[in-house]
Design a protein around this motif. Structure first.
Motif, PDB file in Angstrom:
ATOM      1  N   PHE A 242       0.816  -1.197   0.000  1.00  0.00           N
ATOM      2  CA  PHE A 242       0.000   0.000   0.000  1.00  0.00           C
ATOM      3  C   PHE A 242       0.861   1.262   0.000  1.00  0.00           C
ATOM      4  O   PHE A 242       1.856   1.335   0.701  1.00  0.00           O
ATOM      5  CB  PHE A 242      -0.936   0.006   1.211  1.00  0.00           C
ATOM      6  N   VAL A 243       0.459   2.224  -0.811  1.00  0.00           N
ATOM      7  CA  VAL A 243       1.156   3.503  -0.862  1.00  0.00           C
ATOM      8  C   VAL A 243       0.926   4.219   0.466  1.00  0.00           C
ATOM      9  O   VAL A 243      -0.200   4.361   0.918  1.00  0.00           O
ATOM     10  CB  VAL A 243       0.626   4.355  -2.032  1.00  0.00           C
TER      11      VAL A 243
ATOM     12  N   PRO B  84       0.575   3.215   7.935  1.00  0.00           N
ATOM     13  CA  PRO B  84       1.940   3.763   8.036  1.00  0.00           C
ATOM     14  C   PRO B  84       2.877   3.142   7.007  1.00  0.00           C
ATOM     15  O   PRO B  84       2.536   2.151   6.342  1.00  0.00           O
ATOM     16  CB  PRO B  84       2.353   3.370   9.449  1.00  0.00           C
ATOM     17  N   ASN B  85       4.064   3.695   6.893  1.00  0.00           N
ATOM     18  CA  ASN B  85       5.057   3.191   5.928  1.00  0.00           C
ATOM     19  C   ASN B  85       5.441   1.745   6.174  1.00  0.00           C
ATOM     20  O   ASN B  85       5.769   1.016   5.234  1.00  0.00           O
ATOM     21  CB  ASN B  85       6.329   4.052   5.982  1.00  0.00           C
TER      22      ASN B  85
ATOM     23  N   VAL C 127      -5.727   2.415  15.528  1.00  0.00           N
ATOM     24  CA  VAL C 127      -6.277   3.401  16.453  1.00  0.00           C
ATOM     25  C   VAL C 127      -7.582   3.952  15.883  1.00  0.00           C
ATOM     26  O   VAL C 127      -7.625   4.401  14.739  1.00  0.00           O
ATOM     27  CB  VAL C 127      -5.300   4.574  16.679  1.00  0.00           C
ATOM     28  N   TYR C 128      -8.643   3.914  16.675  1.00  0.00           N
ATOM     29  CA  TYR C 128      -9.890   4.589  16.304  1.00  0.00           C
ATOM     30  C   TYR C 128      -9.798   6.024  16.790  1.00  0.00           C
ATOM     31  O   TYR C 128      -9.660   6.292  17.972  1.00  0.00           O
ATOM     32  CB  TYR C 128     -11.087   3.878  16.925  1.00  0.00           C
ATOM     33  N   MET C 129      -9.881   6.986  15.853  1.00  0.00           N
ATOM     34  CA  MET C 129      -9.760   8.401  16.173  1.00  0.00           C
ATOM     35  C   MET C 129     -11.107   9.080  15.930  1.00  0.00           C
ATOM     36  O   MET C 129     -11.479   9.344  14.784  1.00  0.00           O
ATOM     37  CB  MET C 129      -8.660   9.044  15.331  1.00  0.00           C
ATOM     38  N   ALA C 130     -11.845   9.343  16.996  1.00  0.00           N
ATOM     39  CA  ALA C 130     -13.192   9.886  16.892  1.00  0.00           C
ATOM     40  C   ALA C 130     -13.145  11.415  16.800  1.00  0.00           C
ATOM     41  O   ALA C 130     -12.713  12.097  17.722  1.00  0.00           O
ATOM     42  CB  ALA C 130     -14.021   9.450  18.095  1.00  0.00           C
ATOM     43  N   HIS C 131     -13.603  11.948  15.676  1.00  0.00           N
ATOM     44  CA  HIS C 131     -13.528  13.384  15.389  1.00  0.00           C
ATOM     45  C   HIS C 131     -14.496  14.189  16.250  1.00  0.00           C
ATOM     46  O   HIS C 131     -15.428  13.663  16.853  1.00  0.00           O
ATOM     47  CB  HIS C 131     -13.839  13.636  13.916  1.00  0.00           C
TER      48      HIS C 131
ATOM     49  N   LEU D 119       1.312   9.575  14.819  1.00  0.00           N
ATOM     50  CA  LEU D 119       0.905   8.174  14.906  1.00  0.00           C
ATOM     51  C   LEU D 119       1.437   7.383  13.721  1.00  0.00           C
ATOM     52  O   LEU D 119       1.999   6.298  13.881  1.00  0.00           O
ATOM     53  CB  LEU D 119      -0.621   8.068  14.971  1.00  0.00           C
ATOM     54  N   LEU D 120       1.284   7.923  12.521  1.00  0.00           N
ATOM     55  CA  LEU D 120       1.780   7.235  11.323  1.00  0.00           C
ATOM     56  C   LEU D 120       3.282   7.021  11.389  1.00  0.00           C
ATOM     57  O   LEU D 120       3.789   5.949  11.065  1.00  0.00           O
ATOM     58  CB  LEU D 120       1.427   8.042  10.069  1.00  0.00           C
ATOM     59  N   GLU D 121       3.993   8.044  11.805  1.00  0.00           N
ATOM     60  CA  GLU D 121       5.454   7.970  11.849  1.00  0.00           C
ATOM     61  C   GLU D 121       5.942   6.935  12.855  1.00  0.00           C
ATOM     62  O   GLU D 121       7.065   6.447  12.751  1.00  0.00           O
ATOM     63  CB  GLU D 121       6.025   9.347  12.194  1.00  0.00           C
ATOM     64  N   ASN D 122       5.106   6.594  13.808  1.00  0.00           N
ATOM     65  CA  ASN D 122       5.482   5.607  14.811  1.00  0.00           C
ATOM     66  C   ASN D 122       4.832   4.246  14.569  1.00  0.00           C
ATOM     67  O   ASN D 122       4.772   3.410  15.469  1.00  0.00           O
ATOM     68  CB  ASN D 122       5.139   6.124  16.204  1.00  0.00           C
ATOM     69  N   GLY D 123       4.341   4.047  13.348  1.00  0.00           N
ATOM     70  CA  GLY D 123       3.890   2.721  12.944  1.00  0.00           C
ATOM     71  C   GLY D 123       2.460   2.359  13.271  1.00  0.00           C
ATOM     72  O   GLY D 123       2.084   1.189  13.192  1.00  0.00           O
TER      73      GLY D 123
END
Length: 309
Positions: A25-26, A67-68, A80-84, A106-110
């Motif tokens: 996945f990109v 994430p990468n 992670v569920y992130m409720a707006h 969060l993405l940068e830490n996997g």
């Protein structure tokens, strides 16, 4: 070559649009999909011997980011569920929380993360529609992506109610819960101190009030759904709250949009039972903290990692 695939399900989940490149996945691309929820409130007051419940189908918008380090066949990643909050939700091409850096940390830490609109209105008020949608999105992601079964949950402003009600209803899949400037008392923090002209009407609609105009508070419709008052036990001196997972809250002491008092009570009630609750009282009046900042986001990661593999 990048291709777009649309996966259509006739059951709970449908219309998932994913961006793939040779099974990898990109990174950091928005993966939009929809989940099917039922907007009908069951009629449990009827005494006639016939079906009075039915399916009012609604396809709710959901989003996932990976994430990468995501791999289809490698070690699973944590979700992670992130409720707006009420400022904006999820559409078929955008997501309000993309504006904030907390998602990047969060993405940068996997970590992967997802959110749902929670029904026809951005102001989902943490009701049954948002909990339905979030759980079905979680199930879809769990079945189609390489993620761990256990997840973390975050709530931001109004998302405090969405995330807390999700935890109460589905604590078996949650490791820990974090909130920024959360709405935890739908009466004291939202009805009595509405942030928009539509806030009371949104509560009335979301919780199936008889008076949908938002002019009448109907406490009986919030039983089991108003986070501050769920699983509480009172004595003459104290209130005790049983909360099923560790929780941490960050809240500005002088926040005028969502009053700090709700977070303080929530925290104290849990501590009265010996439960795990952390509260960061921040010397600020800025409700913008509900979107985080570099310091809070770092503490969020450290909090999660204490409960991760």
């Amino acid at each position: 070559m990048t291709i777009f695939t649309i996966i259509i399900f006739m059951s709970d989940v449908c219309n998932a649009q994913e961006t793939e490149q040779k099974n990898k996945f990109v990174s950091h691309k928005d993966i939009h999909f929809t989940v099917r929820i039922n907007l009908k409130f069951p009629d449990n007051n009827s005494n006639i011997l016939e079906t009075v419940d039915y399916d009012s189908t609604y396809y709710d918008q959901a989003i996932l980011k990976l994430p990468n380090n995501y791999s289809e066949n490698g070690t699973p990643i944590r979700l992670v569920y992130m409720a707006h909050g009420a400022g904006g939700g999820v559409t078929d091409s955008s997501w309000f929380l993309n504006k904030f850096s907390l998602k990047d940390s969060l993405l940068e830490n996997g970590y992967a993360y997802f959110d749902v609109n929670g029904g026809p209105s951005v102001e989902n008020m943490g009701g049954s529609w948002s909990v339905q949608s979030a759980y079905k999105a979680y199930e879809y992601i769990r079945q189609h992506y390489n993620v761990y079964d256990k997840i973390f949950v975050c709530g931001f402003s109004m998302g405090g109610s969405s995330s807390t009600n999700f935890v109460y209803k589905h604590s078996n899949v949650v490791l820990a819960h974090a909130m920024y400037s959360p709405v935890l008392d739908l009466y004291g923090q939202a009805w009595k101190n509405p942030w928009y002209k539509t806030t009371r009407q949104s509560i009335a609609t979301t919780y199936n009030f008889i008076d949908k105009t938002g002019k009448t508070w109907e406490a009986d419709k919030l039983v089991g759904w108003n986070p501050l008052f769920i699983n509480n036990y009172k004595t003459l001196r104290n209130t005790f709250k049983v909360y099923p997972v560790p929780v941490k809250i960050w809240h500005g002491l002088y926040d005028s949009v969502v009053k700090f008092k709700g977070s303080k009570k929530f925290h104290e009630y849990i501590q009265n039972t010996g439960g795990y609750s952390e509260l960061r009282e921040i010397d600020s009046k800025d409700h913008g903290l509900s979107g985080g900042n570099a310091f809070m986001n770092r503490e969020l990661l450290l909090f999660f990692k204490r409960f991760d593999k």
